[in-house]
Design a protein around this motif. Structure first.
Motif, PDB file in Angstrom:
ATOM      1  N   LEU A   5       7.616   3.247  -2.890  1.00  0.00           N
ATOM      2  CA  LEU A   5       9.444   3.413  -3.435  1.00  0.00           C
ATOM      3  C   LEU A   5      10.884   2.715  -3.138  1.00  0.00           C
ATOM      4  O   LEU A   5      11.348   2.133  -3.115  1.00  0.00           O
ATOM      5  CB  LEU A   5       9.082   5.001  -4.656  1.00  0.00           C
ATOM      6  CG  LEU A   5       8.350   4.453  -5.327  1.00  0.00           C
ATOM      7  CD1 LEU A   5       8.015   5.967  -6.523  1.00  0.00           C
ATOM      8  CD2 LEU A   5       8.278   3.752  -6.916  1.00  0.00           C
ATOM      9  N   VAL A  35       8.999  -1.601  -6.539  1.00  0.00           N
ATOM     10  CA  VAL A  35       9.347  -2.258  -7.677  1.00  0.00           C
ATOM     11  C   VAL A  35       9.765  -3.178  -7.421  1.00  0.00           C
ATOM     12  O   VAL A  35       8.971  -4.448  -8.545  1.00  0.00           O
ATOM     13  CB  VAL A  35       9.631  -0.607  -8.547  1.00  0.00           C
ATOM     14  CG1 VAL A  35      10.675  -1.382 -10.397  1.00  0.00           C
ATOM     15  CG2 VAL A  35       9.095   0.473  -8.419  1.00  0.00           C
ATOM     16  N   THR A  56      13.541   5.766 -11.484  1.00  0.00           N
ATOM     17  CA  THR A  56      13.318   4.424 -10.414  1.00  0.00           C
ATOM     18  C   THR A  56      12.726   3.489 -10.256  1.00  0.00           C
ATOM     19  O   THR A  56      12.971   2.309 -10.514  1.00  0.00           O
ATOM     20  CB  THR A  56      13.031   5.135  -8.858  1.00  0.00           C
ATOM     21  OG1 THR A  56      13.866   6.815  -8.884  1.00  0.00           O
ATOM     22  CG2 THR A  56      13.532   3.993  -8.360  1.00  0.00           C
ATOM     23  N   ILE A  57      11.478   3.473 -11.244  1.00  0.00           N
ATOM     24  CA  ILE A  57      11.295   2.558 -11.304  1.00  0.00           C
ATOM     25  C   ILE A  57      11.129   1.566 -13.289  1.00  0.00           C
ATOM     26  O   ILE A  57      11.705   0.176 -12.894  1.00  0.00           O
ATOM     27  CB  ILE A  57       9.166   3.050 -11.912  1.00  0.00           C
ATOM     28  CG1 ILE A  57       8.461   3.566 -10.876  1.00  0.00           C
ATOM     29  CG2 ILE A  57       8.453   1.629 -12.754  1.00  0.00           C
ATOM     30  CD1 ILE A  57       7.854   3.887 -11.015  1.00  0.00           C
ATOM     31  N   LEU A  97       2.487   3.928  -8.773  1.00  0.00           N
ATOM     32  CA  LEU A  97       3.997   4.376  -9.151  1.00  0.00           C
ATOM     33  C   LEU A  97       4.542   5.219 -10.085  1.00  0.00           C
ATOM     34  O   LEU A  97       4.980   6.541  -9.479  1.00  0.00           O
ATOM     35  CB  LEU A  97       4.474   2.997  -8.841  1.00  0.00           C
ATOM     36  CG  LEU A  97       4.437   1.928  -7.675  1.00  0.00           C
ATOM     37  CD1 LEU A  97       5.296   0.769  -7.699  1.00  0.00           C
ATOM     38  CD2 LEU A  97       4.677   3.165  -6.640  1.00  0.00           C
ATOM     39  N   ASP A 127       9.022   9.683 -10.496  1.00  0.00           N
ATOM     40  CA  ASP A 127       9.416   8.580  -9.829  1.00  0.00           C
ATOM     41  C   ASP A 127       9.838   7.563 -11.222  1.00  0.00           C
ATOM     42  O   ASP A 127      10.597   6.855 -11.029  1.00  0.00           O
ATOM     43  CB  ASP A 127       8.793   8.040  -9.204  1.00  0.00           C
ATOM     44  CG  ASP A 127       8.190   8.976  -7.929  1.00  0.00           C
ATOM     45  OD1 ASP A 127       9.562   9.611  -7.265  1.00  0.00           O
ATOM     46  OD2 ASP A 127       7.415   9.372  -7.299  1.00  0.00           O
ATOM     47  N   LYS A 152       5.912   7.406  -1.972  1.00  0.00           N
ATOM     48  CA  LYS A 152       6.906   7.355  -1.513  1.00  0.00           C
ATOM     49  C   LYS A 152       7.962   6.728  -0.996  1.00  0.00           C
ATOM     50  O   LYS A 152       8.754   6.023  -1.616  1.00  0.00           O
ATOM     51  CB  LYS A 152       6.900   9.065  -1.856  1.00  0.00           C
ATOM     52  CG  LYS A 152       6.498  10.552  -2.601  1.00  0.00           C
ATOM     53  CD  LYS A 152       7.657  10.166  -3.342  1.00  0.00           C
ATOM     54  CE  LYS A 152       7.251  11.605  -4.572  1.00  0.00           C
ATOM     55  NZ  LYS A 152       7.526  11.392  -5.606  1.00  0.00           N
TER      56      LYS A 152
END
Length: 935
Positions: free
Chosen positions: A629, A634, A672-673, A663, A669, A626
């Motif tokens: 990230l 990324v 977001t990636i 990830l 998540d 986390k």
């Protein structure tokens, strides 16, 4: 306030005559709202259109006139008013059509005739203007005008920039490139280069590059006209943009000479046999000369190395011709060794960039790998040995340093060869001896060479025995940060290679955490050169094996950002080290499962048993992921993936794929990636690299594809590139989770478009998906069935079900009888779509298994409304397909089931009841049953 539309119309007319158009519009608008008579409505709209014409609100006038025409297509006033409005809006063609209709209705009306003549003249004038514009911008005139502007020193800067860009665009078009070439364009472009104005030079070089692309004869002519010496001289300048542009020009020429790039036919050129070997050798020799010339900038040297890296080794090892590599080994190997042997800290060093020597090491490796037999490799080794021996001089320490630096450079390239060079008499001893020298430059070169040498366990053992004490001493005593950091990394690496505590435990007046803190400090110091900071990253790649170190590192925002920034540099070692650090921080490395029995046995025999560090447990790993990230890992990874293949090795790709998979673990998540470019970055990782790397990247893609909107995660054509990696996971060698998430991803894709369904079929995924429909594992069977449910919409898939000699339909029918509701929903959905699309399958369904009727009845009486609805749709499809089949069904208990459902009155089940009614109605149409009133 009046409520009579006729009175309001009269009021509007009065306002119109009094030129009060605003109040007239209000009256007509009020009348329109109240009126219900169509004829009056048309009059009101055309009157309001007249008002809007007077108010110069032409779009509204055209709209109102159109409404009047919709009511009465022959309303001449409305047609004329719309013609006037459209003319003012510049829509001459449409205005002409309306005026033509008016003239047809009233041929003697002079006003209409005059309007037609005027509009016709205006339209012709517009056509003529377009033609004049086309002629004005014809290719020859454009070329001439552009060169006039560019070569005129008094031209406005903005005009020159525009002309330069237009010239580049023109060079991309075959017709434009040919016109430039035929109209003395190459000579004029050479004049632009000779002005030495950077903007003009760039424009000229880029235009030449476009002109050469895909045209062998033109590329050859341009090469000879410009001269290879001039091209190399331009590439040598200390201007990154110009150097890169010239490199692209030379690459375009080389592609043509090698017969690569886009294949085009150019008429007479096919009849001319061009001998390209002489030109290619000439280019190669000039590039090799650039490597050792002091007149060449560091960037120019990099460009020469990149061109050699790209064009000399074979692209395909099945091609037996490696003559270009043999030529370079015989004529240029010593020159490449001279580059790797440079020491930037010495005054006689050639101009270099941060990447020059690494690029030279990569070239050495590619050349060595391209050799086909032992005699060729022996020749390569002998040249290296003789050249290095010639540099060893006990009386000249600087010369000896160059020899050690060469060995270090070869170790970063063809490692096996470098290992043989280490075996040369006195080389290892010389390295250790230099570590004890008082001169800092000796220590710097020696420590770096020891680090590269210690990768091999046998060499590491020698260094541990002979050099560790020296490295410790250097680390403690030196004040030179460059040497200190290398000594630290050397000790870390020795600890890793030799299996000792050196570098991974305490060795320099402090713990591993203190050493890591020092590494982070170096990493964040922007005043230290990139080459030295690279070692800090490599040090962290060893130190982050310690759980406490990695936990502290992810909390250090400046250190993370500094590492991410370094990852943008085209440096093979940095990329690998950054990827290693991230693998350590996310615990995405492979771990061996400890067998409890063996652990107990080891404890009984008082052997050391490694225990999991508390900070390596899942909660801490999740927390670190986390944190990474949030820090923007990324974007950094996406940037790393874009690096050149010579820099981004397959091993680095595998490490990056491992990090991405870690990830993607948490579904929250994945958005977001995707937003930060992770989806795009994963595609090349899934297609190229090590087998393990491709599997990890494919699995990460499957995790994203399973829950994301494909149009957003993989926009445009990119989504089709993801299909193959997903299908690669449908393999018995892959684990169940990989199979399951790949099937979810394919299910998601197959529900988006028929083009995607077709892609899945073309990649031969159907047999694999069908195999998983037989799986004992409930979730795998469900996922495969859901995927098939989406795929059966495709006609080619339907044809495969229709074809004789397969059990596809039988499998789907039997899956409808499963106890698992989710499997039933998917299977019944697939069967409903198949029987709706292909009538042949309706009769075939009754033949594939004797249980078909029982299964169908169970579906129609199911408690789950989704299953029940699908069952009734299947029943309707069978009844609708054939009267005899309908008769067979009516003679069974299914008729009672349909009647029972049809009589129900439940608003929540209305869609189900409607299908039952449709079934009964179709049976009545056939005359198989009668309405209740006639019974």
């Amino acid at each position: 306030q009046m409520e009579d539309p006729i009175q309001l119309k009269e009021e509007g007319n009065k306002y119109f005559q009094a030129n009060d158009y605003e109040k007239a519009v209000q009256s007509y608008t009020q009348a329109i709202k109240l009126n219900k008579d169509k004829a009056l409505q048309a009059v009101l709209y055309r009157n309001r259109a007249a008002c809007f014409l007077k108010k110069e609100e032409y779009a509204k006038a055209a709209s109102d006139a159109s409404r009047a025409i919709d009511i009465n297509s022959s309303d001449i006033k409305a047609l004329y008013r719309r013609s006037q409005a459209l003319e003012k809006l510049g829509k001459l063609d449409q205005a002409f059509k309306d005026a033509q209709k008016c003239a047809t209705i009233e041929p003697r009306n002079k006003n209409f005739q005059e309007t037609l003549r005027r509009l016709g003249a205006n339209i012709q004038e517009k056509v003529n203007a377009r033609e004049a514009l086309r002629i004005q911008f014809s290719t020859d005139l454009r070329v001439q005008k552009m060169f006039e502007i560019l070569l005129d020193e008094n031209s406005d800067k903005e005009k020159r920039e525009k002309a330069a860009n237009n010239l580049i665009i023109l060079g991309r078009e075959e017709a434009g490139a040919e016109r430039i070439f035929q109209n003395n364009g190459v000579s004029l472009l050479l004049q632009l280069i000779q002005t030495k104005n950077p903007e003009l030079v760039l424009a000229a070089v880029r235009t030449l590059s476009e002109m050469c692309t895909g045209h062998k004869a033109r590329a050859t002519a341009i090469l000879h006209y410009l001269g290879i010496d001039n091209i190399c001289m331009w590439m040598s300048v200390d201007n990154e943009e110009i150097s890169l542009a010239v490199c692209s020009l030379l690459q375009a020429i080389t592609d043509c000479l090698l017969g690569q790039g886009k294949e085009e036919h150019h008429g007479k050129e096919e009849a001319v046999v061009l001998d390209t070997k002489k030109d290619l050798r000439m280019i190669t020799m000039r590039l090799l000369d650039m490597l050792v010339s002091k007149k060449v900038s560091g960037q120019g040297r990099d460009r020469a190395l990149n061109l050699l890296n790209k064009n000399i080794p074979r692209k395909d090892l099945k091609d037996h011709d490696n003559s270009r590599t043999i030529f370079v080994v015989d004529n240029g190997l010593k020159k490449i060794l001279k580059v790797v042997g440079q020491i930037p800290e010495l005054p006689d060093c050639l101009p270099l960039t941060e990447n020059t020597q690494l690029s030279a090491s990569v070239l050495l490796n590619k050349l060595y790998d391209d050799l086909r037999c032992d005699p060729e490799r022996d020749n390569y080794r002998v040249i290296c040995e003789e050249y290095i021996k010639s540099k060893v001089d006990p009386q000249d320490m600087d010369k000896t340093l160059h020899a050690i630096q060469m060995v270090s450079g070869v170790l970063q390239g063809p490692f096996d060869l470098g290992n043989k060079l280490l075996g040369m008499k006195g080389v290892m001893e010389m390295m250790v001896a230099l570590c004890g020298s008082e001169r800092e430059i000796d220590q710097l070169v020696a420590v770096e060479a020891l680090i590269h040498a210690s990768t091999k366990l046998s060499r590491a053992t020698f260094i541990i025995s002979n050099g560790v004490a020296l490295l410790k001493e250097i680390y403690k005593k030196t004040k030179n940060e460059k040497i200190k950091i290398r000594a630290l990394v050397g000790l870390c690496k020795l600890g890793s290679a030799g299996g000792t505590d050196y570098g991974l435990r305490q060795f320099a007046e402090g713990s591993t955490e203190k050493l890591a803190k020092q590494c982070r400090k170096w990493l964040c110091n922007a005043n230290i050169d990139v080459r030295t900071r690279r070692w800090a990253v490599e040090g962290m790649s060893y130190l982050t094996l310690d759980a406490d170190v990695k936990d502290d590192f992810v909390e250090d925002e400046p250190a993370l950002q500094a590492m991410f920034e370094l990852a943008k540099t085209s440096d093979k070692t940095i990329l690998y080290s950054v990827a290693s650090v991230l693998v350590n921080c996310t615990n995405s490395y492979d771990t061996k499962e400890l067998v409890p029995e063996l652990v107990q046995l080891a404890k009984f025999s008082k052997q050391h048993v490694p225990e999991e560090h508390p900070k390596d447990k899942k909660d801490f790993v999740v927390k670190r992921v986390k944190r990474l990230l949030k820090a923007g890992v990324v974007s950094a990874l996406a940037c790393m993936v874009k690096a050149d293949s010579a820099v981004l090795t397959d091993q680095s790709k595998e490490l990056i794929a491992r990090v991405f998979l870690a990830l993607c673990e948490d579904p929250k998540d994945r958005g977001t990636i995707v937003a930060e470019g992770g989806g795009k970055a994963l595609i090349p990782l899934a297609l190229e690299g090590t087998e393990v790397g491709k599997i990890k990247a494919s699995h990460a893609l499957a995790k994203i594809a399973a829950i994301s909107n494909p149009d957003m995660a993989f926009p445009g054509e990119r989504v089709y590139e993801v299909v193959r990696p997903l299908i690669s996971l449908l393999n018995t060698e892959r684990d169940g989770l990989q199979n399951y998430e790949a099937l979810l991803g394919l299910t998601n894709f197959s529900g988006r478009s028929d083009k995607l369904r077709m892609k899945i079929v073309k990649e031969k995924a159907l047999p694999d998906i069908e195999n998983y429909m037989f799986e004992n594992h409930d979730q795998l069977r469900q996922a495969a069935t859901e995927c098939m449910c989406n795929l059966v919409v495709n006609k080619e898939v339907q044809e495969r079900f229709v074809a004789d000699g397969n059990d596809r339909l039988k499998l789907v029918v039997l899956l409808c009888g499963e106890d698992d509701e989710k499997v039933q929903v998917a299977a019944a959905g697939a069967l409903a779509m198949l029987t709706a699309a292909q009538k042949k399958l309706c009769s075939k369904m009754t033949e594939v298994t004797t249980q078909w009727l029982e299964i169908l009845q169970r579906l129609c009486l199911h408690d789950n409304m989704d299953v029940q609805h699908r069952g009734l749709v299947i029943a309707f499809n069978l009844i609708n397909a054939d009267k005899d089949l309908a008769k067979k069904l009516v003679e069974t208990e299914l008729l009672e089931i349909l009647t029972y459902i049809g009589k129900q009155e439940d608003p929540k089940k209305q869609h189900i009841i409607n299908v039952a009614h449709d079934c009964l109605t179709r049976c009545m149409d056939y005359g198989l049953i009668k309405p209740l009133s006639q019974a």
